[in-house]
Design a protein around this motif. Structure first.
Motif, PDB file in Angstrom:
ATOM      1  N   TYR A  44       0.847  -1.197   0.000  1.00  0.00           N
ATOM      2  CA  TYR A  44       0.000   0.000   0.000  1.00  0.00           C
ATOM      3  C   TYR A  44       0.884   1.249   0.000  1.00  0.00           C
ATOM      4  O   TYR A  44       0.672   2.161  -0.807  1.00  0.00           O
ATOM      5  CB  TYR A  44      -0.905  -0.013   1.245  1.00  0.00           C
ATOM      6  CG  TYR A  44      -1.927   1.096   1.256  1.00  0.00           C
ATOM      7  CD1 TYR A  44      -3.167   0.928   0.664  1.00  0.00           C
ATOM      8  CD2 TYR A  44      -1.651   2.319   1.854  1.00  0.00           C
ATOM      9  CE1 TYR A  44      -4.112   1.938   0.669  1.00  0.00           C
ATOM     10  CE2 TYR A  44      -2.583   3.345   1.857  1.00  0.00           C
ATOM     11  CZ  TYR A  44      -3.807   3.149   1.272  1.00  0.00           C
ATOM     12  OH  TYR A  44      -4.736   4.164   1.267  1.00  0.00           O
ATOM     13  N   ALA A  45       1.883   1.274   0.895  1.00  0.00           N
ATOM     14  CA  ALA A  45       2.774   2.439   0.995  1.00  0.00           C
ATOM     15  C   ALA A  45       3.540   2.649  -0.316  1.00  0.00           C
ATOM     16  O   ALA A  45       3.606   3.764  -0.829  1.00  0.00           O
ATOM     17  CB  ALA A  45       3.743   2.266   2.165  1.00  0.00           C
ATOM     18  N   ARG A  46       4.091   1.564  -0.848  1.00  0.00           N
ATOM     19  CA  ARG A  46       4.827   1.674  -2.127  1.00  0.00           C
ATOM     20  C   ARG A  46       3.925   2.194  -3.235  1.00  0.00           C
ATOM     21  O   ARG A  46       4.290   3.107  -3.976  1.00  0.00           O
ATOM     22  CB  ARG A  46       5.377   0.309  -2.554  1.00  0.00           C
ATOM     23  CG  ARG A  46       6.699  -0.072  -1.969  1.00  0.00           C
ATOM     24  CD  ARG A  46       7.292  -1.295  -2.688  1.00  0.00           C
ATOM     25  NE  ARG A  46       6.355  -2.390  -2.871  1.00  0.00           N
ATOM     26  CZ  ARG A  46       6.150  -3.360  -1.990  1.00  0.00           C
ATOM     27  NH1 ARG A  46       6.832  -3.385  -0.871  1.00  0.00           N
ATOM     28  NH2 ARG A  46       5.269  -4.315  -2.243  1.00  0.00           N
ATOM     29  N   ILE A  57       3.016  -0.138  10.150  1.00  0.00           N
ATOM     30  CA  ILE A  57       3.099   1.169   9.491  1.00  0.00           C
ATOM     31  C   ILE A  57       4.566   1.596   9.395  1.00  0.00           C
ATOM     32  O   ILE A  57       5.033   2.022   8.330  1.00  0.00           O
ATOM     33  CB  ILE A  57       2.252   2.233  10.231  1.00  0.00           C
ATOM     34  CG1 ILE A  57       0.758   1.924  10.065  1.00  0.00           C
ATOM     35  CG2 ILE A  57       2.582   3.636   9.722  1.00  0.00           C
ATOM     36  CD1 ILE A  57      -0.169   2.801  10.879  1.00  0.00           C
ATOM     37  N   THR A  58       5.302   1.436  10.492  1.00  0.00           N
ATOM     38  CA  THR A  58       6.727   1.790  10.500  1.00  0.00           C
ATOM     39  C   THR A  58       7.479   0.959   9.474  1.00  0.00           C
ATOM     40  O   THR A  58       8.300   1.470   8.714  1.00  0.00           O
ATOM     41  CB  THR A  58       7.326   1.548  11.914  1.00  0.00           C
ATOM     42  OG1 THR A  58       6.533   2.263  12.862  1.00  0.00           O
ATOM     43  CG2 THR A  58       8.760   2.015  12.002  1.00  0.00           C
ATOM     44  N   SER A  59       7.170  -0.310   9.440  1.00  0.00           N
ATOM     45  CA  SER A  59       7.793  -1.231   8.491  1.00  0.00           C
ATOM     46  C   SER A  59       7.474  -0.813   7.048  1.00  0.00           C
ATOM     47  O   SER A  59       8.338  -0.849   6.171  1.00  0.00           O
ATOM     48  CB  SER A  59       7.284  -2.637   8.791  1.00  0.00           C
ATOM     49  OG  SER A  59       7.687  -3.540   7.824  1.00  0.00           O
ATOM     50  N   ALA A  60       6.244  -0.397   6.810  1.00  0.00           N
ATOM     51  CA  ALA A  60       5.812   0.012   5.464  1.00  0.00           C
ATOM     52  C   ALA A  60       6.542   1.267   4.995  1.00  0.00           C
ATOM     53  O   ALA A  60       6.930   1.370   3.826  1.00  0.00           O
ATOM     54  CB  ALA A  60       4.309   0.247   5.451  1.00  0.00           C
ATOM     55  N   LEU A  61       6.746   2.210   5.916  1.00  0.00           N
ATOM     56  CA  LEU A  61       7.411   3.465   5.532  1.00  0.00           C
ATOM     57  C   LEU A  61       8.882   3.248   5.156  1.00  0.00           C
ATOM     58  O   LEU A  61       9.447   4.034   4.403  1.00  0.00           O
ATOM     59  CB  LEU A  61       7.292   4.501   6.649  1.00  0.00           C
ATOM     60  CG  LEU A  61       5.881   5.025   6.904  1.00  0.00           C
ATOM     61  CD1 LEU A  61       5.873   6.021   8.045  1.00  0.00           C
ATOM     62  CD2 LEU A  61       5.266   5.635   5.659  1.00  0.00           C
ATOM     63  N   LYS A  62       9.465   2.165   5.654  1.00  0.00           N
ATOM     64  CA  LYS A  62      10.854   1.850   5.300  1.00  0.00           C
ATOM     65  C   LYS A  62      10.975   1.440   3.838  1.00  0.00           C
ATOM     66  O   LYS A  62      12.063   1.410   3.286  1.00  0.00           O
ATOM     67  CB  LYS A  62      11.397   0.740   6.204  1.00  0.00           C
ATOM     68  CG  LYS A  62      11.622   1.195   7.626  1.00  0.00           C
ATOM     69  CD  LYS A  62      12.120   0.068   8.503  1.00  0.00           C
ATOM     70  CE  LYS A  62      12.218   0.538   9.947  1.00  0.00           C
ATOM     71  NZ  LYS A  62      12.254  -0.574  10.884  1.00  0.00           N
ATOM     72  N   GLU A  63       9.835   1.114   3.205  1.00  0.00           N
ATOM     73  CA  GLU A  63       9.818   0.735   1.789  1.00  0.00           C
ATOM     74  C   GLU A  63      10.097   1.936   0.879  1.00  0.00           C
ATOM     75  O   GLU A  63      10.406   1.767  -0.285  1.00  0.00           O
ATOM     76  CB  GLU A  63       8.449   0.144   1.413  1.00  0.00           C
ATOM     77  CG  GLU A  63       8.153  -1.181   2.058  1.00  0.00           C
ATOM     78  CD  GLU A  63       8.952  -2.309   1.462  1.00  0.00           C
ATOM     79  OE1 GLU A  63       8.809  -2.586   0.259  1.00  0.00           O
ATOM     80  OE2 GLU A  63       9.746  -2.912   2.213  1.00  0.00           O
ATOM     81  N   ILE A  64       9.944   3.143   1.428  1.00  0.00           N
ATOM     82  CA  ILE A  64      10.122   4.354   0.617  1.00  0.00           C
ATOM     83  C   ILE A  64      11.551   4.868   0.795  1.00  0.00           C
ATOM     84  O   ILE A  64      11.959   5.227   1.895  1.00  0.00           O
ATOM     85  CB  ILE A  64       9.099   5.442   1.035  1.00  0.00           C
ATOM     86  CG1 ILE A  64       7.671   4.923   0.845  1.00  0.00           C
ATOM     87  CG2 ILE A  64       9.327   6.718   0.229  1.00  0.00           C
ATOM     88  CD1 ILE A  64       6.593   5.822   1.417  1.00  0.00           C
ATOM     89  N   GLU A  83      14.525   7.317   0.908  1.00  0.00           N
ATOM     90  CA  GLU A  83      14.553   8.723   1.336  1.00  0.00           C
ATOM     91  C   GLU A  83      14.937   9.673   0.197  1.00  0.00           C
ATOM     92  O   GLU A  83      14.328  10.730   0.031  1.00  0.00           O
ATOM     93  CB  GLU A  83      15.505   8.893   2.535  1.00  0.00           C
ATOM     94  CG  GLU A  83      15.236  10.123   3.364  1.00  0.00           C
ATOM     95  CD  GLU A  83      13.797  10.229   3.901  1.00  0.00           C
ATOM     96  OE1 GLU A  83      13.258  11.354   3.897  1.00  0.00           O
ATOM     97  OE2 GLU A  83      13.211   9.214   4.315  1.00  0.00           O
ATOM     98  N   ASN A  84      15.927   9.312  -0.609  1.00  0.00           N
ATOM     99  CA  ASN A  84      16.333  10.176  -1.728  1.00  0.00           C
ATOM    100  C   ASN A  84      15.223  10.289  -2.765  1.00  0.00           C
ATOM    101  O   ASN A  84      14.943  11.365  -3.280  1.00  0.00           O
ATOM    102  CB  ASN A  84      17.611   9.646  -2.396  1.00  0.00           C
ATOM    103  CG  ASN A  84      18.829   9.834  -1.509  1.00  0.00           C
ATOM    104  OD1 ASN A  84      18.880  10.764  -0.706  1.00  0.00           O
ATOM    105  ND2 ASN A  84      19.791   8.947  -1.647  1.00  0.00           N
ATOM    106  N   GLU A  85      14.602   9.154  -3.057  1.00  0.00           N
ATOM    107  CA  GLU A  85      13.495   9.136  -4.014  1.00  0.00           C
ATOM    108  C   GLU A  85      12.330   9.978  -3.481  1.00  0.00           C
ATOM    109  O   GLU A  85      11.655  10.678  -4.238  1.00  0.00           O
ATOM    110  CB  GLU A  85      13.040   7.679  -4.225  1.00  0.00           C
ATOM    111  CG  GLU A  85      12.293   7.445  -5.500  1.00  0.00           C
ATOM    112  CD  GLU A  85      11.872   5.992  -5.662  1.00  0.00           C
ATOM    113  OE1 GLU A  85      10.766   5.789  -6.174  1.00  0.00           O
ATOM    114  OE2 GLU A  85      12.640   5.086  -5.273  1.00  0.00           O
ATOM    115  N   TYR A  86      12.126   9.913  -2.163  1.00  0.00           N
ATOM    116  CA  TYR A  86      11.057  10.665  -1.513  1.00  0.00           C
ATOM    117  C   TYR A  86      11.257  12.164  -1.719  1.00  0.00           C
ATOM    118  O   TYR A  86      10.350  12.876  -2.146  1.00  0.00           O
ATOM    119  CB  TYR A  86      11.050  10.315  -0.017  1.00  0.00           C
ATOM    120  CG  TYR A  86       9.866  10.851   0.762  1.00  0.00           C
ATOM    121  CD1 TYR A  86       8.587  10.358   0.563  1.00  0.00           C
ATOM    122  CD2 TYR A  86      10.041  11.833   1.728  1.00  0.00           C
ATOM    123  CE1 TYR A  86       7.507  10.821   1.293  1.00  0.00           C
ATOM    124  CE2 TYR A  86       8.970  12.313   2.466  1.00  0.00           C
ATOM    125  CZ  TYR A  86       7.703  11.804   2.245  1.00  0.00           C
ATOM    126  OH  TYR A  86       6.643  12.275   2.967  1.00  0.00           O
TER     127      TYR A  86
END
Length: 158
Positions: A67-69, A96-103, A105-108
């Motif tokens: 979902y996060a990705r 949720i914390t685990s999901a956010l690690k999928e993003i 940081e540079n791409e964000y």
């Protein structure tokens, strides 16, 4: 005359929900709601959800990550919006914390930059303060963190 809702046996409901889960990752809440719509009783719902977890049709961590990705890559949502949407689906803080690690940081940050620049080109407002507000509102609505939004606005609109 109202159409009568079809009734399902436990095995029929399992098959239908297995297909529902196989098509796309689902969270427990979506599956429980779907089963309620199908007219299943609470005990049957619990039994079917247990079966789906055991057979790996239902996995909240996998759901949260995909979902996060997806929302980041396709809809260009920021982390705050993703977190709020996952919370509305009763996803645990750990997932949720685990999901956010999928993003990445540079791409964000690159995505924020591209989104802000593209939106700024579309804003026809001449007044600098109104331009800033329109850009801020747009980025904040999409769930980008306020400190990042204001840094980006300061950088882009002088």
């Amino acid at each position: 005359m109202k159409n009568a809702q079809p009734s399902y046996t436990l095995d029929e409901a399992k098959k239908k929900i297995e297909n529902y889960c196989a098509y796309q990752d689902r969270c427990h809440k979506e599956v429980a709601n779907k089963l309620r719509e199908m007219g299943m009783i609470p005990r049957a719902i619990d039994q079917i959800i247990g079966h789906l977890i055991q057979e790996n049709f239902l996995n909240e961590e996998r759901f949260a990550k995909s979902y996060a990705r997806g929302k980041f890559n396709i809809k260009k949502w920021g982390k705050k919006r993703i977190v709020n949407e996952l919370k509305m689906r009763d996803i645990s803080k750990y997932n949720i914390t685990s999901a956010l690690k999928e993003i990445d940081e540079n791409e964000y940050l690159n995505t924020l930059n591209l989104l802000a620049e593209k939106r700024l080109e579309a804003i026809r407002e001449k007044n600098i303060q109104k331009r800033r507000k329109k850009l801020a509102d747009y980025l904040l609505y999409r769930g980008w963190e306020s400190h990042l939004v204001y840094e980006k606005i300061t950088e882009l609109i002088k």
